[in-house]
Scaffold this active site. Structure first.
Site, PDB file in Angstrom:
ATOM      1  CB  SER A  62      -8.472   0.738   5.723  1.00 55.23           C
ATOM      2  OG  SER A  62      -9.223   1.913   5.630  1.00 55.23           O
ATOM      3  CE  LYS A 103      -3.849   2.031   2.693  1.00 53.23           C
ATOM      4  NZ  LYS A 103      -4.692   1.911   3.910  1.00 53.23           N
ATOM      5  CB  SER A 134      -8.165   3.787   3.022  1.00 52.31           C
ATOM      6  OG  SER A 134      -7.297   3.129   3.936  1.00 52.31           O
TER       7      SER A 134
HETATM    8  N1  GLN Z   1     -13.174   4.161   6.667  1.00 55.41           N
HETATM    9  C1  GLN Z   1     -12.558   4.597   7.891  1.00 55.41           C
HETATM   10  C2  GLN Z   1     -12.137   6.040   7.756  1.00 55.41           C
HETATM   11  O1  GLN Z   1     -12.517   6.615   6.793  1.00 55.41           O
HETATM   12  C3  GLN Z   1     -11.384   3.729   8.209  1.00 55.41           C
HETATM   13  C4  GLN Z   1     -10.202   4.024   7.371  1.00 55.41           C
HETATM   14  C5  GLN Z   1      -9.036   3.153   7.692  1.00 55.41           C
HETATM   15  O2  GLN Z   1      -9.172   2.105   8.313  1.00 55.41           O
HETATM   16  N2  GLN Z   1      -7.875   3.620   7.307  1.00 55.41           N
HETATM   17  O3  GLN Z   1     -11.477   6.602   8.551  1.00 55.41           O
END
Ligand code: GLN
Length: 484
Positions: free
Chosen positions: A175, A76, A151
């Site tokens: 995410s 990532k 994400s």
């Molecule tokens: N969807 C969550 C957020 O927008 C979690 C994101 C993540 O785990 N990086 O913060």
């Protein structure tokens, strides 16, 4: 080759049926041919990958190869990679070439794995759809009109489309697990402190945790073995031996005590997703699990607490992007104030700005006690719910996401709808627990993910449950049409 497991690829390398260089060329070829449809990679490091592959082949010829030597993977784009752009999906870091490797990157390279490149993601890992990237949205290989989740959507799409065998992700509120569920993968969020955060671009430091994306629990066990471990450079890393994740895969599940949190099966859950999860629970019973209902009474508070704590930490972490030290700098600043303002206004996208503003507000004098402190208190109550549950059961099982993959654009205008896609994953991060997402079926041709949550440092158990379940089912072997 691209449908084989890590163990199968390693065996083929050992038998000299294929070299790591050939393998690397094969996957680079798939990326070149197929990623135009998905946009899962931000950067492909072809030359570097081929030289790593040749080095791996030399190691193998010298009899010095480990089980992961020569196997391709991707990171990532939140993990710092020496000499390679580390963008975090943001215009702010588009010009940033990291001067060092993250610990995870270092470890995976030391195991001999070959890095094909950096995967696309929501800007600064804020999102559940991978639509907020500076490099454009990622598409779901199961239906390019739909999101892969976020994400870490680039890693998920790339592994699901067989562009790479495994990839890293990070999970602050879901995410890894949510995109794994939406693309039919196995994704594991480890216990907070199990995987080093050193060199992982910080979003919300008390919640962020790196982990593996793979097609199976077995492959995830291999990658996690390389990623996990104590790191003196991360003060929240735990000095505790890493379990034998691969060795624990085959343990029988007889007598496994499974809890179904009743709050995870209520309003908001697509009944078709619920049916898939219930069928998976019956499979676990068939494997010897004893299932009972449990309660996590503060579940409904997890999303509101997270959206105070995560923005508060992000507003502090992202204050380092000032146009002075590194990252985007505006043209011809008229003074220091102008430099800060324009560099940040130009460098950050809308969702990141929204979070910085919410976080700054929650931390400001006069509001700190009402929002941040209160959120921290409720966070403890949420962790206590899990502590009580784990006194009675070994694992908790439920859905990963309330629905299957949604359409691109469907939730972009309504941040709260977007935030609710993590309703079943966020509490786990607030408590610092490990959890795994496992492919458990399909609804209208779209994958559904089962979530299994464990007590602290039970990664080996979660992978074991996943592996046993995957010996009985073939959901994890389904290939998105067009990517065979
Ligand atoms: N969807 C969550 C957020 O927008 C979690 C994101 C993540 O785990 N990086 O913060």
């Amino acid at each position: 080759m691209h449908n084989r497991s890590i163990a199968e690829i390693a065996a083929a390398l050992d038998r000299r049926e294929v070299s790591s260089e050939e393998l690397t060329r094969h996957f680079l070829g798939r990326i070149a041919r197929l990623d135009g449809q998905l946009n899962s990679f931000v950067t492909v490091t072809g030359e570097q990958a081929l030289s790593q592959a040749r080095e791996a082949d030399r190691r193998r010829a010298a009899g010095a190869a480990g089980p992961l030597t020569g196997i391709p993977m991707a990171h990532k784009d939140i993990f710092c990679t020496l000499g390679v752009r580390t963008s975090c999906g943001s215009r702010m870091l588009d010009p940033f070439v990291a001067p060092y490797d993250a610990t995870v990157v270092e470890r995976v390279a030391a195991a001999g794995m070959v890095t094909l490149g950096k995967t696309n993601m929501d800007e600064f890992a804020m999102g559940s759809s991978s639509e907020t990237s500076f490099y454009g949205p990622v598409r779901n290989p199961w239906d390019p009109g739909r999101v892969p989740g976020g994400s870490s959507g680039g890693s998920a799409a790339a592994v699901a489309a067989r562009l790479v065998p495994v990839a890293t992700g990070t999970d602050t509120g879901g995410s890894i697990r949510q995109p794994a569920a939406l693309t039919g993968l196995t994704g594991l969020k480890p216990t907070y402190g199990r995987v080093s955060r050193y060199g992982m671009v910080a979003f919300a430091s008390s919640l962020d945790q790196g982990g593996p994306f793979a097609r199976s629990a077995e492959d995830a066990a291999w990658l996690l073995s390389a990623m996990a471990g104590f790191d003196p450079r991360d003060s929240t890393s735990l000095d505790r031996p890493v379990d034998d994740y691969v060795g624990a895969l085959e343990a029988p599940l007889d007598g496994l005590r499974v809890g179904l949190p009743k709050e995870y099966f209520g309003e908001g859950l697509d009944p078709r997703v619920s049916a898939v999860v219930e069928a998976a629970v019956r499979e676990l019973e068939g494997l010897g699990a004893r299932v009972r209902e449990v309660s996590l009474p503060n579940s409904s508070l997890a999303v509101p607490v997270y959206y105070v704590v995560a923005p508060a930490e992000c507003s502090s972490n992202l204050s380092r992007y000032d146009g002075v030290r590194y990252g985007h700098r505006c043209a011809e600043p008229k003074g220091l104030e102008d430099l800060y303002k324009r560099s940040r206004s130009e460098g950050f996208g809308a969702e990141v700005k929204r979070r910085i503003m919410i976080g700054t507000y929650a931390l400001s004098a006069g509001y700190y006690d009402a929002y941040y402190l209160k959120a921290q208190q409720v966070r403890r109550l949420i962790a206590d719910d899990f502590r009580r549950a784990f006194a009675e059961v070994d694992v908790l099982v439920g859905p990963t996401s309330p629905s299957t993959a949604f359409r691109l654009g469907e939730k972009t205008s309504d941040p709260v709808q977007m935030y609710l896609s993590d309703i079943y994953t966020i509490a786990v991060n607030l408590a610092g627990l490990p959890a795994i997402a496992l492919p458990a079926g399909f609804v209208d041709g779209l994958p559904v993910g089962l979530q299994v949550i464990g007590d602290y440092f039970s990664e080996a158990r979660l992978l074991n449950v996943g592996h046993r379940y995957q010996q009985l089912t073939d959901w994890h072997q389904r290939v998105p049409p067009g990517f065979e």
